[in-house]
Design a protein around this motif. Structure first.
Motif, mmCIF file in Angstrom:
data_model
loop_
_atom_site.group_PDB
_atom_site.id
_atom_site.type_symbol
_atom_site.label_atom_id
_atom_site.label_comp_id
_atom_site.label_asym_id
_atom_site.label_seq_id
_atom_site.Cartn_x
_atom_site.Cartn_y
_atom_site.Cartn_z
ATOM 1 N N UNK A 3 0.839 -1.210 0.000
ATOM 2 C CA UNK A 3 0.000 0.000 0.000
ATOM 3 C C UNK A 3 0.866 1.249 0.000
ATOM 4 N N UNK A 4 1.905 1.225 0.788
ATOM 5 C CA UNK A 4 2.809 2.369 0.850
ATOM 6 C C UNK A 4 3.490 2.606 -0.498
ATOM 7 N N UNK A 5 3.898 1.498 -1.151
ATOM 8 C CA UNK A 5 4.539 1.623 -2.462
ATOM 9 C C UNK A 5 3.556 2.181 -3.486
ATOM 10 N N UNK A 6 2.296 1.695 -3.433
ATOM 11 C CA UNK A 6 1.283 2.224 -4.357
ATOM 12 C C UNK A 6 1.054 3.704 -4.100
ATOM 13 N N UNK A 7 0.961 4.059 -2.833
ATOM 14 C CA UNK A 7 0.701 5.461 -2.504
ATOM 15 C C UNK A 7 1.832 6.358 -2.995
ATOM 16 N N UNK A 8 3.071 5.898 -2.827
ATOM 17 C CA UNK A 8 4.210 6.693 -3.308
ATOM 18 C C UNK A 8 4.138 6.864 -4.826
ATOM 19 N N UNK A 9 3.860 5.748 -5.541
ATOM 20 C CA UNK A 9 3.750 5.834 -7.005
ATOM 21 C C UNK A 9 2.574 6.714 -7.403
ATOM 22 N N UNK A 10 1.448 6.562 -6.682
ATOM 23 C CA UNK A 10 0.261 7.359 -6.990
ATOM 24 C C UNK A 10 0.482 8.835 -6.759
ATOM 25 N N UNK A 11 1.175 9.177 -5.684
ATOM 26 C CA UNK A 11 1.429 10.591 -5.398
ATOM 27 C C UNK A 11 2.356 11.202 -6.439
#
Length: 558
Positions: free
Chosen positions: A356-364
């Motif tokens: 989730x953290x990796x997705x959030x970083x990519x999404x941001x």
């Protein structure tokens, strides 16, 4: 690109075969000649709604076949492979409509559903028309438009990969939690079953061995019974009835009491003596065999108790007796997995949080890039719109954050292209604010900006020049030609300025044959083309001035 279109018995068209080439193709003709029939026919092949009225009067069915030549590494090849369809250099989409309105769809002559036909066609053609805009008016496609403009393909792919990783981690975590919950629900049963089976201690192959031993013991009982019966005959319990041995001795004594028999009795007495000896030996042998063969009744009882216990346990657990040992191992494994799964759940929770953290970083990162790209796209559109007679229009590229429940493979944002066509008007959704012609010109402006990165190789514009003329029409024509440098563009137009820009020119006309109206299409070259553009300039009566103006327009075409 679209290589050809074959139409059979559609409305006013009996038979029509149109080959298409790269670049800009223009279709012209008087109002009512049947240009819309051509677009409706193409729409059929692309999976649009089939209607009963499309079948030519007096015919049982209509058909349209569109042949495409997709560029190398086009997404449609992966889609075809995913559906198990044959992959060829040419892709043939065919639609057959019955007179009652029912239709069938085919891809490379293999029957498919209309939904799949529509899905395939969406990767090949975009249609912008007066009544149907496929692409720009659909908000679901706006994120891809913005990402294509901003060159954000790498960030977009990273977000999609991170989203898949996250969802995969969530799925694994949910499965592990369910497994633990199910095991805990069954924990009491598992412990009781393991204790019961452990006490029973089933061994592999035990049933067969016990069955064989039981059978042997049962046969031993029957042998002992036969020997006992034989001894009973030789040694009867009823003393009054006498035994064979006593009968032989009595017979010998009777002979011995008769002296007169003399030598005659000697052989008989000798035979009776042998018989007594043989009988005594037989009794001794039977007694020895009896002693050796006598079964142990307690062993048989114990064996049967064990065998019946195993079979009862097998029925209880729904397995074969031979599988009891393996079943016990399985139950022990499930018990042992309780502690292991609890630890695994904790590990998966950490993996899920990390994903989730990796997705959030990519999404941001994608969101930040999108907001910057949105500003650039607004500025680029602001420069393109005035020449298209959209100088009062203002396009807003809105990038807003979604709640976490709305995060998906396209990112954490909601991207929407909003438009205001008049000063003071709040920007709104394209399909509610802009007219069909305005939407088509907006799409044209976008395609001018985005043409290099478009995954769709063919664009169709239906009267993108509606309601404009002069310099605006010339600007539309110039931009269509620019887009057509990298994509195939088909345009239905009433504008001579647009028609003059075409690399290929088709004229649609209505004629009559055998008392019936029919739509005809012919490709124009040279003087024929100049005459058609002159007609578009002058109207019903073509003047020399109109011909000269047409020649000037054609001469100015790059």
């Amino acid at each position: 690109m679209l290589a050809s279109l074959a139409i059979r018995d559609v409305v006013l068209i009996e038979r029509l075969d149109l080959p298409f080439g790269p670049g800009l193709s223009v279709l012209t003709g008087e109002t009512g000649a049947g240009k819309s029939i051509l677009l409706d026919s193409l729409g059929l092949a692309l999976g649009m709604r089939a209607e009963q009225g499309l079948v030519r009067a007096g015919q049982k069915q209509a058909s349209v076949t569109a042949v495409f030549q997709p560029p190398e590494r086009h997404p449609i090849f992966d889609l075809l492979a995913e559906q198990g369809l044959e992959i060829e250099d040419e892709l043939v989409l065919r639609r057959v409509v019955q007179a009652d309105g029912k239709s069938r769809a085919f891809v490379n002559d293999q029957p498919v559903g209309v939904a799949l036909l529509r899905r395939l066609a969406a990767t090949l053609v975009e249609v912008q028309g007066q009544n149907d805009q496929v692409g720009l008016s659909d908000p679901a496609g706006h994120p891809a438009l913005l990402d294509a403009f901003g060159g954000l393909g790498g960030l977009r792919a990273a977000v999609a990969a991170a989203f898949r990783q996250w969802r995969g981690a969530e799925s694994s975590l949910a499965a592990a939690r369910e497994a633990v919950a199910a095991a805990m629900r069954d924990e009491d049963f598992l412990r009781h079953a393991v204790e019961e089976l452990t006490s029973l201690s089933p061994k592999e192959g035990e049933e067969e061995r016990l069955s064989q031993e039981r059978q042997h013991l049962q046969q031993g009982e029957r042998r002992a019974e036969a020997i006992a019966a034989s001894l009973a005959e030789l040694q009867p319990r009823d003393r009054r009835s006498g035994s064979p041995g006593s009968a032989l001795r009595a017979a010998a004594r009777a002979l011995e009491r008769v002296p007169s028999l003399g030598d005659t009795a000697q052989p008989i007495l000798a035979a009776l003596g042998v018989a007594q000896d043989a009988l005594a030996e037989a009794e001794q042998m039977l007694e020895r065999v009896m002693a050796d063969a006598a079964p142990d009744p307690r062993r048989l009882e114990s064996l049967e108790d064990r065998l019946f216990g195993l079979r009862a346990a097998a029925r209880k657990h729904g397995v074969a007796v031979a599988e009891l040992a393996a079943h016990l191992a399985l139950l022990r494994g499930r018990l042992a997995a309780l502690d292991a799964d609890t630890g695994r759940v904790a590990a998966l929770e950490r993996d899920c949080a990390a994903a989730r953290s990796a997705y959030r970083s990519a999404g941001e990162a994608l969101s930040t890039a999108r907001r910057a790209a949105a500003t650039r796209l607004e500025k680029a559109l602001a420069q393109e719109l005035p020449p298209l007679k959209l100088d009062r229009a203002r396009v807003v590229v809105e990038v807003t954050a979604r709640d976490e429940a709305g995060w998906n493979a396209e990112g954490m944002d909601r991207v929407a292209l909003l438009v205001s066509t008049n000063p003071g008007q709040a920007p709104g959704a394209l399909e509610r604010v802009a007219s069909g012609g305005e939407l088509s010109r907006l799409m044209l402006a976008l395609k001018v900006i985005l043409a290099a990165g478009s995954p769709v190789p063919t664009l169709v514009f239906d009267e993108v020049d509606a309601g404009i003329g002069g310099a605006t029409a010339a600007a539309v024509g110039e931009r269509l030609a620019r887009v057509a440098e990298g994509l195939q563009v088909l345009v239905v137009t009433h504008s001579p300025q647009v028609a003059a820009r075409g690399a290929h020119h088709w004229r649609v006309a209505k004629g009559f044959a055998a008392g019936r109206a029919e739509t005809r299409v012919e490709k124009l070259r040279g003087d024929e083309r100049q005459e058609e553009i002159a007609r578009m300039l002058a109207g019903e009566t073509v003047t020399e001035a109109a011909r000269a103006a047409a020649a000037s327009l054609l001469a100015g075409r790059p």
